[in-house]
Design a protein around this motif. Structure first.
Motif, PDB file in Angstrom:
ATOM      1  N   MET A   1       4.411 -23.838   4.157  1.00  0.00           N
ATOM      2  CA  MET A   1       5.128 -22.637   4.550  1.00  0.00           C
ATOM      3  C   MET A   1       5.913 -22.112   3.348  1.00  0.00           C
ATOM      4  N   ARG A   2       5.871 -20.815   3.165  1.00  0.00           N
ATOM      5  CA  ARG A   2       6.525 -20.173   2.036  1.00  0.00           C
ATOM      6  C   ARG A   2       8.033 -20.144   2.229  1.00  0.00           C
ATOM      7  N   ASP A   3       8.765 -20.446   1.152  1.00  0.00           N
ATOM      8  CA  ASP A   3      10.231 -20.365   1.159  1.00  0.00           C
ATOM      9  C   ASP A   3      10.616 -18.887   1.197  1.00  0.00           C
ATOM     10  N   PRO A   4      11.397 -18.450   2.194  1.00  0.00           N
ATOM     11  CA  PRO A   4      11.744 -17.025   2.296  1.00  0.00           C
ATOM     12  C   PRO A   4      12.594 -16.517   1.132  1.00  0.00           C
ATOM     13  N   HIS A   5      13.142 -17.413   0.334  1.00  0.00           N
ATOM     14  CA  HIS A   5      13.951 -17.002  -0.816  1.00  0.00           C
ATOM     15  C   HIS A   5      13.113 -16.787  -2.074  1.00  0.00           C
ATOM     16  N   GLU A   6      11.847 -17.177  -2.036  1.00  0.00           N
ATOM     17  CA  GLU A   6      10.970 -17.037  -3.195  1.00  0.00           C
ATOM     18  C   GLU A   6      10.257 -15.685  -3.152  1.00  0.00           C
ATOM     19  N   PRO A   7      10.011 -15.077  -4.310  1.00  0.00           N
ATOM     20  CA  PRO A   7       9.323 -13.783  -4.326  1.00  0.00           C
ATOM     21  C   PRO A   7       7.856 -13.916  -3.930  1.00  0.00           C
ATOM     22  N   THR A   8       7.335 -12.865  -3.334  1.00  0.00           N
ATOM     23  CA  THR A   8       5.920 -12.804  -2.975  1.00  0.00           C
ATOM     24  C   THR A   8       5.152 -12.152  -4.118  1.00  0.00           C
ATOM     25  N   VAL A   9       3.830 -12.184  -4.022  1.00  0.00           N
ATOM     26  CA  VAL A   9       2.995 -11.498  -5.014  1.00  0.00           C
ATOM     27  C   VAL A   9       3.309  -9.996  -4.991  1.00  0.00           C
ATOM     28  N   ALA A  10       3.520  -9.446  -3.805  1.00  0.00           N
ATOM     29  CA  ALA A  10       3.865  -8.018  -3.702  1.00  0.00           C
ATOM     30  C   ALA A  10       5.195  -7.731  -4.399  1.00  0.00           C
ATOM     31  N   ASP A  11       6.162  -8.640  -4.270  1.00  0.00           N
ATOM     32  CA  ASP A  11       7.444  -8.466  -4.967  1.00  0.00           C
ATOM     33  C   ASP A  11       7.221  -8.435  -6.472  1.00  0.00           C
ATOM     34  N   ILE A  12       6.411  -9.341  -6.969  1.00  0.00           N
ATOM     35  CA  ILE A  12       6.158  -9.413  -8.405  1.00  0.00           C
ATOM     36  C   ILE A  12       5.443  -8.152  -8.890  1.00  0.00           C
ATOM     37  N   ARG A  13       4.503  -7.641  -8.101  1.00  0.00           N
ATOM     38  CA  ARG A  13       3.838  -6.370  -8.459  1.00  0.00           C
ATOM     39  C   ARG A  13       4.849  -5.234  -8.560  1.00  0.00           C
ATOM     40  N   ARG A  14       5.786  -5.176  -7.614  1.00  0.00           N
ATOM     41  CA  ARG A  14       6.800  -4.113  -7.650  1.00  0.00           C
ATOM     42  C   ARG A  14       7.661  -4.224  -8.915  1.00  0.00           C
ATOM     43  N   VAL A  15       7.936  -5.450  -9.353  1.00  0.00           N
ATOM     44  CA  VAL A  15       8.703  -5.642 -10.588  1.00  0.00           C
ATOM     45  C   VAL A  15       7.930  -5.080 -11.775  1.00  0.00           C
ATOM     46  N   PHE A  16       6.652  -5.417 -11.876  1.00  0.00           N
ATOM     47  CA  PHE A  16       5.856  -4.922 -13.002  1.00  0.00           C
ATOM     48  C   PHE A  16       5.704  -3.399 -12.955  1.00  0.00           C
ATOM     49  N   ARG A  17       5.571  -2.837 -11.763  1.00  0.00           N
ATOM     50  CA  ARG A  17       5.497  -1.376 -11.635  1.00  0.00           C
ATOM     51  C   ARG A  17       6.789  -0.739 -12.144  1.00  0.00           C
ATOM     52  N   LEU A  18       7.921  -1.312 -11.763  1.00  0.00           N
ATOM     53  CA  LEU A  18       9.214  -0.808 -12.216  1.00  0.00           C
ATOM     54  C   LEU A  18       9.322  -0.895 -13.738  1.00  0.00           C
ATOM     55  N   LEU A  19       8.911  -2.015 -14.311  1.00  0.00           N
ATOM     56  CA  LEU A  19       8.974  -2.161 -15.766  1.00  0.00           C
ATOM     57  C   LEU A  19       8.104  -1.121 -16.469  1.00  0.00           C
ATOM     58  N   ASN A  20       6.921  -0.851 -15.934  1.00  0.00           N
ATOM     59  CA  ASN A  20       6.064   0.178 -16.526  1.00  0.00           C
ATOM     60  C   ASN A  20       6.713   1.555 -16.443  1.00  0.00           C
ATOM     61  N   GLU A  21       7.357   1.855 -15.330  1.00  0.00           N
ATOM     62  CA  GLU A  21       8.061   3.135 -15.199  1.00  0.00           C
ATOM     63  C   GLU A  21       9.178   3.253 -16.236  1.00  0.00           C
ATOM     64  N   CYS A  22       9.881   2.142 -16.472  1.00  0.00           N
ATOM     65  CA  CYS A  22      10.950   2.143 -17.474  1.00  0.00           C
ATOM     66  C   CYS A  22      10.388   2.358 -18.875  1.00  0.00           C
ATOM     67  N   LEU A  23       9.238   1.768 -19.154  1.00  0.00           N
ATOM     68  CA  LEU A  23       8.610   1.968 -20.461  1.00  0.00           C
ATOM     69  C   LEU A  23       8.273   3.442 -20.697  1.00  0.00           C
ATOM     70  N   GLU A  24       7.890   4.150 -19.634  1.00  0.00           N
ATOM     71  CA  GLU A  24       7.596   5.576 -19.758  1.00  0.00           C
ATOM     72  C   GLU A  24       8.847   6.378 -20.106  1.00  0.00           C
ATOM     73  N   LEU A  25      10.019   5.852 -19.778  1.00  0.00           N
ATOM     74  CA  LEU A  25      11.297   6.519 -20.048  1.00  0.00           C
ATOM     75  C   LEU A  25      11.980   5.973 -21.302  1.00  0.00           C
ATOM     76  N   TRP A  26      11.298   5.122 -22.060  1.00  0.00           N
ATOM     77  CA  TRP A  26      11.908   4.356 -23.142  1.00  0.00           C
ATOM     78  C   TRP A  26      12.654   5.214 -24.158  1.00  0.00           C
ATOM     79  N   ALA A  27      12.204   6.407 -24.419  1.00  0.00           N
ATOM     80  CA  ALA A  27      12.840   7.261 -25.435  1.00  0.00           C
ATOM     81  C   ALA A  27      14.236   7.705 -25.014  1.00  0.00           C
ATOM     82  N   ASP A  28      14.558   7.584 -23.749  1.00  0.00           N
ATOM     83  CA  ASP A  28      15.866   8.000 -23.232  1.00  0.00           C
ATOM     84  C   ASP A  28      16.570   6.769 -22.650  1.00  0.00           C
ATOM     85  N   PRO A  29      17.402   6.074 -23.458  1.00  0.00           N
ATOM     86  CA  PRO A  29      18.032   4.832 -22.984  1.00  0.00           C
ATOM     87  C   PRO A  29      18.813   4.986 -21.683  1.00  0.00           C
TER      88      PRO A  29
END
Length: 166
Positions: A1-29
């Motif tokens: 059984m999965r620990d409810p405090h641990e991130p899911t694969v979907a959570d990790i995907r959302r993190v990477f999506r957010l990081l990519n969005e931030c990279l698109e804004l990189w020129a504006d700190p």
């Protein structure tokens, strides 16, 4: 059984999506930092607080200097408490923090939840929680850090969950 405090694969995907969005804004700190904190807040359920910081080593290996870069706080009082907690001379330390970020300070990257660093009982009894976290209306947190050699330290983003939030 999965620990409810641990991130899911979907959570990790959302993190990477957010990081990519931030990279698109990189020129504006200001824009990427605001987007990162806002997005990270949504990932943990509308966090009351988040911060982007630089950790730099000091002559005390168990207490790096925390330099605030950007943050979100529910009030000016909560922000003032956060800034006080960044002072290595405040006398109040996040329990087990130094050992948790040690791999990143040595050149790796880290990511963890509060429960991975300090168990519930010592956390809720700690001066750090009682003095800085609870008054801000926060509780748990997640933290990610990566070396930033150009800044002679570790770049960290962390967000806190509201008291009692799932």
């Amino acid at each position: 059984m999965r620990d409810p405090h641990e991130p899911t694969v979907a959570d990790i995907r959302r993190v990477f999506r957010l990081l990519n969005e931030c990279l698109e804004l990189w020129a504006d700190p200001d824009a990427w930092q605001a987007h990162l904190l806002g997005g990270a807040s949504k990932l943990v359920g509308d966090s009351p607080a988040g911060q982007l910081q630089l950790f730099q080593p000091t002559d005390r290996p168990n207490r790096p200097q925390l330099i605030p870069l950007a943050s979100t706080w529910p009030s000016d009082d909560a922000r003032a408490l956060y800034l006080e907690s960044c002072d290595p001379d405040s006398g109040v330390e996040l329990p087990n923090f130094a050992s948790a970020v040690e791999p990143a300070m040595a050149g790796g990257a880290v990511g963890f939840t509060r429960r991975m660093v300090v168990p519930d009982e010592p956390w809720y009894a700690s001066d750090f929680y009682q003095r800085y976290v609870e008054p801000a209306g926060a509780d748990e947190f997640v933290l990610g850090g990566t070396p930033a050699p150009q800044l002679r330290g570790l770049l960290n983003v962390s967000v806190m969950r509201s008291n009692g939030a799932p």
